[in-house]
Design a protein around this motif. Structure first.
Motif, PDB file in Angstrom:
ATOM      1  N   ASP A 261      86.102  27.724  91.773  1.00  0.00           N
ATOM      2  CA  ASP A 261      87.215  28.258  92.552  1.00  0.00           C
ATOM      3  C   ASP A 261      87.223  29.781  92.604  1.00  0.00           C
ATOM      4  O   ASP A 261      87.635  30.375  93.607  1.00  0.00           O
ATOM      5  N   ASP A 262      86.772  30.431  91.530  1.00  0.00           N
ATOM      6  CA  ASP A 262      86.763  31.894  91.522  1.00  0.00           C
ATOM      7  C   ASP A 262      85.489  32.488  92.103  1.00  0.00           C
ATOM      8  O   ASP A 262      85.304  33.704  92.135  1.00  0.00           O
ATOM      9  N   GLY A 263      84.561  31.609  92.561  1.00  0.00           N
ATOM     10  CA  GLY A 263      83.338  32.081  93.211  1.00  0.00           C
ATOM     11  C   GLY A 263      82.310  32.663  92.272  1.00  0.00           C
ATOM     12  O   GLY A 263      81.350  33.305  92.721  1.00  0.00           O
ATOM     13  N   SER A 264      82.437  32.407  90.964  1.00  0.00           N
ATOM     14  CA  SER A 264      81.529  33.038  89.998  1.00  0.00           C
ATOM     15  C   SER A 264      80.326  32.181  89.620  1.00  0.00           C
ATOM     16  O   SER A 264      79.329  32.694  89.125  1.00  0.00           O
ATOM     17  N   ILE A 265      80.418  30.864  89.852  1.00  0.00           N
ATOM     18  CA  ILE A 265      79.351  29.944  89.451  1.00  0.00           C
ATOM     19  C   ILE A 265      79.022  28.996  90.593  1.00  0.00           C
ATOM     20  O   ILE A 265      79.917  28.401  91.208  1.00  0.00           O
ATOM     21  N   LYS A 266      77.729  28.839  90.892  1.00  0.00           N
ATOM     22  CA  LYS A 266      77.275  27.858  91.875  1.00  0.00           C
ATOM     23  C   LYS A 266      76.631  26.680  91.148  1.00  0.00           C
ATOM     24  O   LYS A 266      76.012  26.856  90.102  1.00  0.00           O
ATOM     25  N   ILE A 267      76.738  25.496  91.734  1.00  0.00           N
ATOM     26  CA  ILE A 267      76.119  24.320  91.150  1.00  0.00           C
ATOM     27  C   ILE A 267      75.544  23.432  92.245  1.00  0.00           C
ATOM     28  O   ILE A 267      76.127  23.304  93.326  1.00  0.00           O
ATOM     29  N   SER A 268      74.378  22.855  91.974  1.00  0.00           N
ATOM     30  CA  SER A 268      73.774  21.856  92.853  1.00  0.00           C
ATOM     31  C   SER A 268      73.420  20.641  92.004  1.00  0.00           C
ATOM     32  O   SER A 268      72.898  20.788  90.892  1.00  0.00           O
TER      33      SER A 268
ATOM     34  N   GLU B  80      81.533  17.640  88.908  1.00  0.00           N
ATOM     35  CA  GLU B  80      82.829  17.934  88.298  1.00  0.00           C
ATOM     36  C   GLU B  80      82.749  17.887  86.776  1.00  0.00           C
ATOM     37  O   GLU B  80      83.321  18.737  86.086  1.00  0.00           O
ATOM     38  N   LYS B  81      82.013  16.907  86.239  1.00  0.00           N
ATOM     39  CA  LYS B  81      81.882  16.757  84.789  1.00  0.00           C
ATOM     40  C   LYS B  81      81.164  17.958  84.179  1.00  0.00           C
ATOM     41  O   LYS B  81      81.541  18.454  83.111  1.00  0.00           O
ATOM     42  N   ALA B  82      80.107  18.425  84.853  1.00  0.00           N
ATOM     43  CA  ALA B  82      79.336  19.555  84.328  1.00  0.00           C
ATOM     44  C   ALA B  82      80.148  20.847  84.323  1.00  0.00           C
ATOM     45  O   ALA B  82      79.945  21.715  83.468  1.00  0.00           O
ATOM     46  N   MET B  83      81.071  20.986  85.272  1.00  0.00           N
ATOM     47  CA  MET B  83      81.827  22.234  85.413  1.00  0.00           C
ATOM     48  C   MET B  83      83.166  22.226  84.677  1.00  0.00           C
ATOM     49  O   MET B  83      83.834  23.250  84.607  1.00  0.00           O
TER      50      MET B  83
END
Length: 301
Positions: free
Chosen positions: A19-26, A224-227
């Protein structure tokens, strides 16, 4: 016909951002991709796991590209596997091969480790990008040979992006692929201090990707679980498939670029051509090679 449940859970990749734009995930599911690669190439247990991880990791990296830009990962070592090549593009097409598809380890030796398959060697990444005349290539030494740690190290050393990586190919007691997939978490430039380090530490105790898929988690759930506890929003998702763009026409066009002397040697018997990436075979007849030979001679006169 594919069932609704199978369609919902088919191989796909999802991208998200905190939400804060600091982390990307694939997060990507590559179960059918790995099964297809194993069937096409007759892969050993060792190569199924290693090439499966390589293709999964390559797809995760390709998710950052544009359009039909593509990325290729080459892993070369002094172990029995010798060479693995995986390639993917932004539209979800994945392919790959092993130089020694039947290579295996001695599992009776208690000291045997998955990393022995590749041994000491190099990981090279080549990107074919828009508006660049030549592909961009960078290499690192293998730090482990299990591909997961090697890709994480590559992201830091060559891409200058602190990352957390999980790559997984699950196998049952019969040596069959159960599930396969992976995730890639990357720190954005404005991420708070320690954010990616906390996620890296969390993933050390994270359930295996294959076991989560087996428990009916899907790519959304794993993201969602990883984050957790950080909220994440979806940016994009798309199907992924083992797909090769080779064709008989392309192989014939490649032969047409040879010189007359080379074609003269071939035309007596015709040619059986095999694509490294998908193991598809194409036959080019003597008559076709004779025609190419005559065309090449005519161009030189």
């Amino acid at each position: 016909m594919i069932s609704k449940e199978d369609f919902i859970h088919k191989d796909r990749i999802i991208k998200g951002i905190s939400d804060d734009g600091s982390i990307k995930i694939s997060v990507v599911k590559t179960t059918d991709v790995v099964k297809t690669a194993r069937k096409k190439h007759g892969l050993s247990l060792l190569n199924t796991v290693l090439l499966g991880r390589a293709m999964t990791g390559t797809m995760l990296m390709a998710s950052e590209l544009k359009g039909e830009e593509r990325i290729q990962m080459r892993l070369e070592g002094n172990g029995p596997v010798q060479l693995l090549v995986a390639e993917a593009n932004r539209v979800g097409e994945i392919r790959g091969y092993a130089q020694k598809p039947q290579a295996e380890l001695n599992y009776e030796n208690p000291d045997t480790d998955l990393s022995d398959g590749l041994g000491v060697g190099l990981l090279s990444v080549r990107k074919t990008l828009y508006n660049e005349a030549e592909p961009r290539t960078s290499s690192i030494e293998l730090v482990n040979g299990n591909i997961t740690d090697d890709l994480a190290y590559y992201m830091v050393q060559s891409e200058q992006v602190p990352s957390a990586v999980l790559l997984d190919v699950g196998m049952n007691k019969e040596g069959e692929v159960t599930e396969a997939g992976g995730l890639l978490i990357q720190r954005m430039p404005d991420a708070p201090e320690g954010a990616i380090e906390r996620l890296q530490e969390k993933l050390l105790d994270f359930d295996s990707i294959s076991s989560l898929f087996s428990e009916d988690y899907y790519i959304d759930d794993i993201m969602e679980k990883a984050m957790e506890p950080t909220k994440v929003k979806e940016l994009d998702r798309q199907p992924v498939d083992f797909f090769c763009r080779c064709s008989r026409k392309r192989f014939v066009s490649a032969l047409a670029m040879l010189g007359p002397d080379d074609l003269k040697e071939m035309k007596e018997e015709g040619q059986e051509l095999v694509c490294h990436f998908c193991n598809e075979q194409y036959h080019v007849s003597r008559e076709e090679i004779e025609e190419l030979f005559q065309q090449t001679k005519a161009k030189m006169n």
